[in-house]
Each structure stands twice: as structure tokens, then as C-alpha cells.
Design a protein around this motif. Structure first.
Motif, PDB file in Angstrom:
ATOM      1  N   PRO A 134       0.791  -1.215   0.000  1.00  0.00           N
ATOM      2  CA  PRO A 134       0.000   0.000   0.000  1.00  0.00           C
ATOM      3  C   PRO A 134       0.830   1.273   0.000  1.00  0.00           C
ATOM      4  N   LYS A 135       1.972   1.254   0.639  1.00  0.00           N
ATOM      5  CA  LYS A 135       2.806   2.442   0.693  1.00  0.00           C
ATOM      6  C   LYS A 135       4.212   2.143   0.197  1.00  0.00           C
ATOM      7  N   ALA A 136       4.324   1.300  -0.819  1.00  0.00           N
ATOM      8  CA  ALA A 136       5.617   1.003  -1.434  1.00  0.00           C
ATOM      9  C   ALA A 136       6.635   0.560  -0.395  1.00  0.00           C
ATOM     10  N   LEU A 137       6.264  -0.399   0.416  1.00  0.00           N
ATOM     11  CA  LEU A 137       7.162  -0.930   1.432  1.00  0.00           C
ATOM     12  C   LEU A 137       8.435  -1.418   0.770  1.00  0.00           C
ATOM     13  N   MET A 138       9.575  -0.938   1.235  1.00  0.00           N
ATOM     14  CA  MET A 138      10.853  -1.294   0.631  1.00  0.00           C
ATOM     15  C   MET A 138      11.357  -2.595   1.211  1.00  0.00           C
ATOM     16  N   ILE A 139      11.758  -3.521   0.357  1.00  0.00           N
ATOM     17  CA  ILE A 139      12.210  -4.835   0.789  1.00  0.00           C
ATOM     18  C   ILE A 139      13.666  -5.028   0.420  1.00  0.00           C
ATOM     19  N   GLU A 140      14.447  -5.461   1.398  1.00  0.00           N
ATOM     20  CA  GLU A 140      15.884  -5.661   1.202  1.00  0.00           C
ATOM     21  C   GLU A 140      16.117  -6.986   0.488  1.00  0.00           C
ATOM     22  N   HIS A 141      16.971  -6.956  -0.543  1.00  0.00           N
ATOM     23  CA  HIS A 141      17.283  -8.189  -1.267  1.00  0.00           C
ATOM     24  C   HIS A 141      18.764  -8.539  -1.149  1.00  0.00           C
ATOM     25  N   ASP A 142      19.642  -7.620  -1.491  1.00  0.00           N
ATOM     26  CA  ASP A 142      21.077  -7.886  -1.470  1.00  0.00           C
ATOM     27  C   ASP A 142      21.812  -6.772  -0.732  1.00  0.00           C
ATOM     28  N   HIS A 143      23.092  -7.020  -0.482  1.00  0.00           N
ATOM     29  CA  HIS A 143      23.967  -6.039   0.142  1.00  0.00           C
ATOM     30  C   HIS A 143      23.402  -5.559   1.479  1.00  0.00           C
ATOM     31  N   VAL A 144      23.069  -6.493   2.344  1.00  0.00           N
ATOM     32  CA  VAL A 144      22.521  -6.154   3.655  1.00  0.00           C
ATOM     33  C   VAL A 144      23.642  -5.700   4.574  1.00  0.00           C
ATOM     34  N   PRO A 145      23.501  -4.544   5.243  1.00  0.00           N
ATOM     35  CA  PRO A 145      24.549  -4.091   6.179  1.00  0.00           C
ATOM     36  C   PRO A 145      24.760  -5.111   7.287  1.00  0.00           C
ATOM     37  N   ASN A 146      25.960  -5.072   7.893  1.00  0.00           N
ATOM     38  CA  ASN A 146      26.294  -6.042   8.936  1.00  0.00           C
ATOM     39  C   ASN A 146      25.304  -6.002  10.092  1.00  0.00           C
ATOM     40  N   SER A 147      24.822  -4.792  10.433  1.00  0.00           N
ATOM     41  CA  SER A 147      23.918  -4.662  11.566  1.00  0.00           C
ATOM     42  C   SER A 147      22.558  -5.291  11.301  1.00  0.00           C
ATOM     43  N   LEU A 148      22.279  -5.606  10.038  1.00  0.00           N
ATOM     44  CA  LEU A 148      21.002  -6.219   9.690  1.00  0.00           C
ATOM     45  C   LEU A 148      21.163  -7.662   9.218  1.00  0.00           C
ATOM     46  N   GLN A 149      22.286  -8.271   9.534  1.00  0.00           N
ATOM     47  CA  GLN A 149      22.511  -9.645   9.114  1.00  0.00           C
ATOM     48  C   GLN A 149      21.572 -10.597   9.842  1.00  0.00           C
ATOM     49  N   ILE A 150      20.964 -11.487   9.085  1.00  0.00           N
ATOM     50  CA  ILE A 150      20.032 -12.471   9.639  1.00  0.00           C
ATOM     51  C   ILE A 150      20.813 -13.692  10.117  1.00  0.00           C
ATOM     52  N   ASP A 151      20.421 -14.208  11.283  1.00  0.00           N
ATOM     53  CA  ASP A 151      21.071 -15.389  11.846  1.00  0.00           C
ATOM     54  C   ASP A 151      19.999 -16.355  12.346  1.00  0.00           C
ATOM     55  N   PRO A 152      19.507 -17.254  11.472  1.00  0.00           N
ATOM     56  CA  PRO A 152      18.440 -18.181  11.871  1.00  0.00           C
ATOM     57  C   PRO A 152      18.822 -19.087  13.035  1.00  0.00           C
ATOM     58  N   THR A 153      20.113 -19.409  13.181  1.00  0.00           N
ATOM     59  CA  THR A 153      20.524 -20.301  14.269  1.00  0.00           C
ATOM     60  C   THR A 153      20.293 -19.665  15.637  1.00  0.00           C
ATOM     61  N   ARG A 154      20.329 -18.349  15.702  1.00  0.00           N
ATOM     62  CA  ARG A 154      20.083 -17.625  16.947  1.00  0.00           C
ATOM     63  C   ARG A 154      18.711 -16.963  16.961  1.00  0.00           C
ATOM     64  N   ALA A 155      17.904 -17.253  15.938  1.00  0.00           N
ATOM     65  CA  ALA A 155      16.574 -16.646  15.803  1.00  0.00           C
ATOM     66  C   ALA A 155      16.661 -15.131  15.798  1.00  0.00           C
ATOM     67  N   ARG A 156      17.593 -14.593  15.004  1.00  0.00           N
ATOM     68  CA  ARG A 156      17.764 -13.153  14.889  1.00  0.00           C
ATOM     69  C   ARG A 156      17.383 -12.714  13.468  1.00  0.00           C
ATOM     70  N   PHE A 157      16.317 -11.916  13.390  1.00  0.00           N
ATOM     71  CA  PHE A 157      15.806 -11.441  12.105  1.00  0.00           C
ATOM     72  C   PHE A 157      15.577  -9.935  12.198  1.00  0.00           C
ATOM     73  N   PRO A 158      16.655  -9.129  12.125  1.00  0.00           N
ATOM     74  CA  PRO A 158      16.510  -7.678  12.291  1.00  0.00           C
ATOM     75  C   PRO A 158      15.658  -7.039  11.207  1.00  0.00           C
ATOM     76  N   CYS A 159      14.731  -6.196  11.645  1.00  0.00           N
ATOM     77  CA  CYS A 159      13.845  -5.452  10.739  1.00  0.00           C
ATOM     78  C   CYS A 159      13.155  -6.374   9.747  1.00  0.00           C
ATOM     79  N   CYS A 160      12.616  -7.471  10.248  1.00  0.00           N
ATOM     80  CA  CYS A 160      11.967  -8.462   9.390  1.00  0.00           C
ATOM     81  C   CYS A 160      10.522  -8.706   9.801  1.00  0.00           C
TER      82      CYS A 160
END
Length: 231
Positions: free
Chosen positions: A7-33
């Protein structure tokens, strides 16, 4: 009737994710997801139905898990199976103090009570609201929680609801890994096979009826009777 998943052109990250936003499924860490996992029993019949939550900027998952209860870092119903990460710009948009607005439009938004929040600021306000809400699968659920959060990122009229939130996850969600996909669809395939084997057309009729009623309820409750489903 079109269901707009952005509805408001939600921006979705695909590549080149900054280190502070790195996803870590083993620790259940999904920043800004936006995160999703299948539900016991319900997802066995309807694999597109599941439980959703929101990853904070530090990656911890927050979800509306029950009456007056918002869980933190303990995602209900199992590990994340699908996710959508939002861009860094959307996550860390600063909220300007009074007298420090960048544009006249931003001043009007803030003064009208519809200011832009950062990701965590919006999530904190949504959490406080839903800690006082009674949970109901039909009228006030985890999708309502997510839609409320996304609406706060833009304005009170940005257009997110339980229908387009579900569509967004269904069509744009990424699988964490192959086992997550198997965990989500294997029970449905087993139930479908057994249902057709022992129930035949009656089972398929029952399944179609459930889908029709479920879709009808949320579509009507969202677009025709707007006070039924809480956002």
C-alpha cells in the motif's frame, strides 16, 4: 477487488545487507523483518495460514501470542520458516523533535499525530497497545499486530490490513532453508493424501468450504465491515 501487498511502497531488502542487519536463523535473529511460521493443525489443512511476528532492529522477534500478551524473543509455534526483510532506510528513519522538521509536509504529519517512526519506535507503540488487547483468531490476531506496526511506519492511513499482510508474506516471503519449506508443507501433503484416500470428494468439499468461509470472513471484515477486525 484488488489486494495490494504494498500500500505504501514498502521497501524490501534483497542484497547487500549491512552487517547490523545480518540475519542469523541459528540464533533466531531477524533484524527489521516480518517473520512467519506454520501453525499446528491449522496449517496442516491450510498451509498458507500461519503465525507472524516482527523482528526488532537487534533481531529479537516480537509477536502477539495471546490475550494481553506480546512475546519477546520466544516466537510462538516454532522457529521462523519465512521472512521478509525491510530496508535499512525504513528501519532507522529518525523521528525529529519539535522545531527540527525537514519539510513542511513532515511538520504537518507530526502535528497531526501521524509522524514517521523508526522501526523500533513503531514496534514499541504497537506492543504497548496490544498488551491491552484480547486475542481472537477472527478479529484481533498476530496479523492485526503486524498491520498495526506497518501502518505506524508511514501514517495512520497507510493501508495495511490482515489481508494484504497475509498476501505480502505469501507472495514475497523468503524461505529460511529447505527444511523450513518441508516442515511447512509436508503435513499438508500427508493430510491431503489421507483425506482424498479415505474421504474422497467429501474431504475436498469440506476443505473448499473451510477456505471459502475463512477468506470470506477476512475479506468482508477488512473491506466491508471495517470495525470487525482490529488493526
Amino acid at each position: 477487488m484488488d489486494v495490494d501487498t504494498e500500500p505504501k511502497a514498502l521497501m524490501i531488502e534483497h542484497d547487500h545487507v549491512p552487517n547490523s542487519l545480518q540475519i542469523d536463523p541459528t540464533r533466531a535473529r531477524f533484524p527489521c523483518c516480518i517473520v512467519w511460521t506454520p501453525l499446528p493443525v491449522i496449517s496442516w489443512l491450510l498451509p498458507f495460514v500461519g503465525h507472524v511476528g516482527v523482528g526488532r532492529e537487534d533481531g529479537m522477534i516480537v509477536d502477539f501470542a495471546g490475550p494481553n500478551f506480546v512475546s519477546v524473543d520466544n516466537f510462538a509455534f516454532g522457529p521462523v520458516a519465512r521472512y521478509i526483510q525491510i530496508t535499512r532506510e525504513k528501519c532507522f528513519t529518525p523521528q525529529h523533535p519539535s522545531g527540527a522538521y525537514r519539510t513542511e509536509e513532515e511538520y504537518r504529519l507530526v502535528e497531526s499525530g501521524r509522524s514517521h517512526y523508526s522501526w523500533d519506535e513503531a514496534l514499541k507503540k504497537t506492543t504497548h497497545e496490544y498488551q491491552k488487547q484480547t486475542y481472537s483468531v477472527l478479529t484481533c490476531n498476530c496479523h492485526s499486530f503486524l498491520a498495526n506496526h506497518l501502518n505506524r511506519l508511514e501514517s495512520q492511513a497507510s493501508g495495511w490490513n490482515v489481508v494484504n499482510v497475509a498476501a505480502l508474506i505469501m507472495f514475497k516471503g523468503k524461505w529460511v532453508n529447505t527444511p523450513s519449506m518441508v516442515r511447512s508443507y509436508l503435513p499438508f501433503m500427508v493430510v491431503l493424501f489421507m483425506g482424498i484416500t479415505f474421504g474422497g470428494a467429501n474431504f475436498l468439499t469440506f476443505l473448499a468450504f473451510v477456505v471459502f468461509v475463512l477468506f470470506g470472513w477476512y475479506l468482508c471484515g477488512t473491506y466491508y465491515f471495517k470495525n470487525i477486525i482490529h488493526l
